[in-house]
Design an enzyme around this catalytic site. Structure first.
Site, PDB file in Angstrom:
ATOM      1  N   ASP A   1      35.072 -63.813  -2.650  1.00 36.08           N
ATOM      2  CA  ASP A   1      34.221 -63.870  -1.463  1.00 36.08           C
ATOM      3  C   ASP A   1      33.840 -62.442  -1.106  1.00 36.08           C
ATOM      4  OD1 ASP A   1      33.161 -63.992   1.118  1.00 36.08           O
ATOM      5  OD2 ASP A   1      34.462 -65.648   1.706  1.00 36.08           O
TER       6      ASP A   1
ATOM      7  N   SER B   1      33.376 -70.477   6.502  1.00 34.45           N
ATOM      8  CA  SER B   1      32.701 -69.275   6.988  1.00 34.45           C
ATOM      9  C   SER B   1      32.821 -69.218   8.522  1.00 34.45           C
ATOM     10  CB  SER B   1      31.245 -69.273   6.513  1.00 34.45           C
ATOM     11  OG  SER B   1      30.645 -68.038   6.774  1.00 34.45           O
TER      12      SER B   1
ATOM     13  N   HIS C   1      31.676 -66.928  -1.633  1.00 36.84           N
ATOM     14  CA  HIS C   1      31.808 -67.333  -0.230  1.00 36.84           C
ATOM     15  C   HIS C   1      31.637 -68.844  -0.078  1.00 36.84           C
ATOM     16  CE1 HIS C   1      31.963 -66.744   4.027  1.00 36.84           C
ATOM     17  NE2 HIS C   1      30.754 -67.211   4.230  1.00 36.84           N
TER      18      HIS C   1
END
Ligand SMILES: [Ca+2]
Length: 576
Positions: free
Chosen positions: A467, A205, A504
């Site tokens: 994601d 991320s 994610h």
């Protein structure tokens, strides 16, 4: 000051004996290394905090707050922990800021490597990658230059409040990770009397963005990076979030779905059952395109909107909405959402999205990380709790120039009133007090990586196809452009592994559990390129089985069943 104890096995016994009384060798200089006593180490490790040592560090205004000898535990070896900070100052917003870091150095089990772990969200908490410490790495992490415990201001976006201060923006965007790397490596060298032989950066991320940063802006720092779900365009993810908030709020209002306070109920626009209908439509359209009906869409390029639309039409309600059908409005709204944020001229502001089976299958429990937590929030919640709402204020305070102080309480109204024609340009503009735009500071989409490649750097990138905060399509578009720039030889030093079904960084109906660092190390240090990465499913129950492993393949290769053997065993699959 001069430290009296050199606790590493990498230090010459002769040198140590020459400067200390702790000589434990056999007298011939060849065998047993001296082992410092605990008392000597206690005296030694805290000694690193001396002012003289700080003065010799490569970054000005570095302060070493504490140095502690930490006893071995079942999960970590005995090590020296150093906490410090860089450039303590008062910001233009009156807040006290510093770039904090924590370094841990194994006493006797050092593997000669330096490891930095990446952050997440908008940072503000001290990263401390202790898992790698157990593997022998000297580890370091930072908070990115602001502290959520002290710099949070509800009226200015909560933890996004640091965006009001230009230097805090710069530290978060890139400066903190560079300076902490410099200081960390210098301390490692002072401690072991030699610098790290190899250095690695791993994050997902925002941490994946930081890993990308190290290959682009600071290519000399790291020999290898793992960039997970990298946020190449960090201001644009929240921008897309504002767009889908507006979109789903419209659906909620048309459907009469409101919360007790009158706000549109974003989380109720699609039930988990509705998302399973989407999942099943996508699987119906695309599962077999890779040759195997297994709940995983490996041939994503072939999984087009046209194919998915045809399957969705089959489950469109012909009369009243039930659990067994989707309303026309639900289908149309989702298809618009998958086009991605656009302005009134139809110009894309971020990226389109990949149809993938991870949209559903959350089985009612694991909302975070999962597809719906970002775009919708939970169905049952009495308040709007979509993760993207937390980043709406970040868009205003951190990424817009000049910053706009939006209260956390106003994140929904800010989203609903956002003007997609007039506001996005503010991510790219500057003022006298904010001389770099956030786009120029934070984007990690450079296509010329010749400096990183030239120093022998290797990078492994992974991303979930489902994601919902970072579009896989944006990542692959960058990779294609970078590959073209690098003469179609990106595979020599940079590989992207798409994880079908994964949300994610983890979660979803996917083989989402893997560790790429060991193969990265082999690639960097032995030249063994990672042709596939074996992954396992954290929740194989999504597939109705007790376990499942699969090879993750370097894009554009895809995972393919060999045609015989257990479909839950990676050994029966190949990359092609
Ligand atoms: Ca399949």
């Amino acid at each position: 000051m001069t430290r009296s104890i050199r606790p590493s096995r990498l230090i010459s016994p002769f040198l140590l004996c020459a400067i200390a009384s702790a000589c434990g060798g056999n007298g011939d200089g060849t065998s047993t290394l001296p082992v410092p006593t605990a008392a000597e180490l206690v005296a030694s490790c805290p000694g690193l905090s001396a002012t003289a040592l700080a003065a010799a560090l490569p970054v000005a205004n570095t302060t070493l707050a504490t140095a502690t000898l930490v006893d071995a535990t079942v999960t970590a070896p005995q090590h020296c922990q150093i906490d410090g900070e860089i450039n303590r100052r008062t910001g233009t917003d009156g807040q006290s800021y510093a770039i904090r870091f924590r370094l841990r150095m194994p006493i006797s089990a050092w593997n000669g490597r330096f490891f930095m772990g990446g952050g997440g969200g908008t940072n503000g908490t001290l990263v401390d990658p202790t898992a790698r410490l157990a593997e022998g790495y000297a580890t370091i992490g930072t908070d990115g230059g602001h502290d959520n415990a002290t710099n949070t201001v509800a009226a200015a976006g909560g933890t996004a409040a640091f965006g009001l201060d230009y230097q805090a923006r710069v530290d978060f965007a890139y400066n903190a990770y560079d300076q902490v790397t410099q200081v960390g490596k210098a301390l490692v060298e002072k401690f072991y009397q030699q610098g790290p032989k190899y250095s690695y950066f791993v994050g997902c991320s925002e941490g994946g963005r930081e890993a990308m940063l190290m290959t682009q802006r600071f290519p000399a720092h790291y020999d290898g990076v793992v960039a997970g779900d990298p946020v190449l365009h960090i201001p644009l993810g929240p921008l897309n979030g504002l767009y889908t908030t507006k979109l789903f709020a419209g659906l909620a209002q048309r459907s009469g779905l409101t919360l007790a306070n009158g706000d549109p109920a974003l989380g109720k626009t699609y039930s988990d059952t509705d998302l399973l209908l989407f999942r099943n439509a996508i699987l119906g359209a695309c599962d077999a395109l890779d040759g195997l009906n297994d709940g995983i869409v490996d041939n994503q390029p072939a999984c087009t909107t046209a194919l998915v639309s045809a399957k969705l039409a089959e489950v469109q309600c012909t009369s009243a909405k039930t659990d067994n059908c989707l309303s026309a409005d639900q289908i149309d709204t989702m298809k618009i959402a998958y086009v991605g944020a656009i302005n009134s001229q139809g110009t894309s502001l971020y990226s389109d999205w990949q149809w993938d089976a991870g949209i559903g299958g959350q089985n009612g429990s694991a909302y975070n990380p999962s597809w719906r937590s970002w775009w919708l929030g939970s169905y049952a919640s009495a308040t709007n709790n979509a993760t993207k709402l937390n980043f709406a204020t970040a868009e205003a305070v951190i990424y817009t120039t000049p910053p706009q102080a939006v209260s956390t309480a106003d994140s929904l109204s800010y989203s609903l009133n956002y003007n997609f024609d007039t506001e996005p340009i503010k991510l790219y503009q500057t003022t006298g007090a904010f001389p770099q735009s956030t786009a120029s500071m934070t984007f990690t989409d450079a296509v010329d990586l010749s400096r990183f490649k030239g120093r022998g750097g290797k990078m492994m990138i992974y991303q979930g196809a489902s994601d919902s905060s970072v579009s896989i399509k944006d990542t692959l578009r960058w990779y294609d452009a970078m590959n073209a720039q690098m003469g179609s030889k990106a595979q020599d030093f940079a590989r992207v592994y798409v994880v079908p079904g994964m949300a994610h960084c983890s979660g979803g109906p996917a083989t989402d559990k893997f560790d790429m660092l060991p193969q990265l190390v082999d690639w960097v240090e032995k030249g063994v390129a990672p042709d596939s990465v074996v992954a396992s499913a954290t929740n194989p129950g999504y597939f109705g089985v007790s376990s499942r492993t699969r090879p993750l393949c370097p894009y554009p290769k895809q995972t393919r069943y060999k045609g015989s053997g257990d479909i839950n065993d990676a050994a029966n699959f190949t990359c092609q």
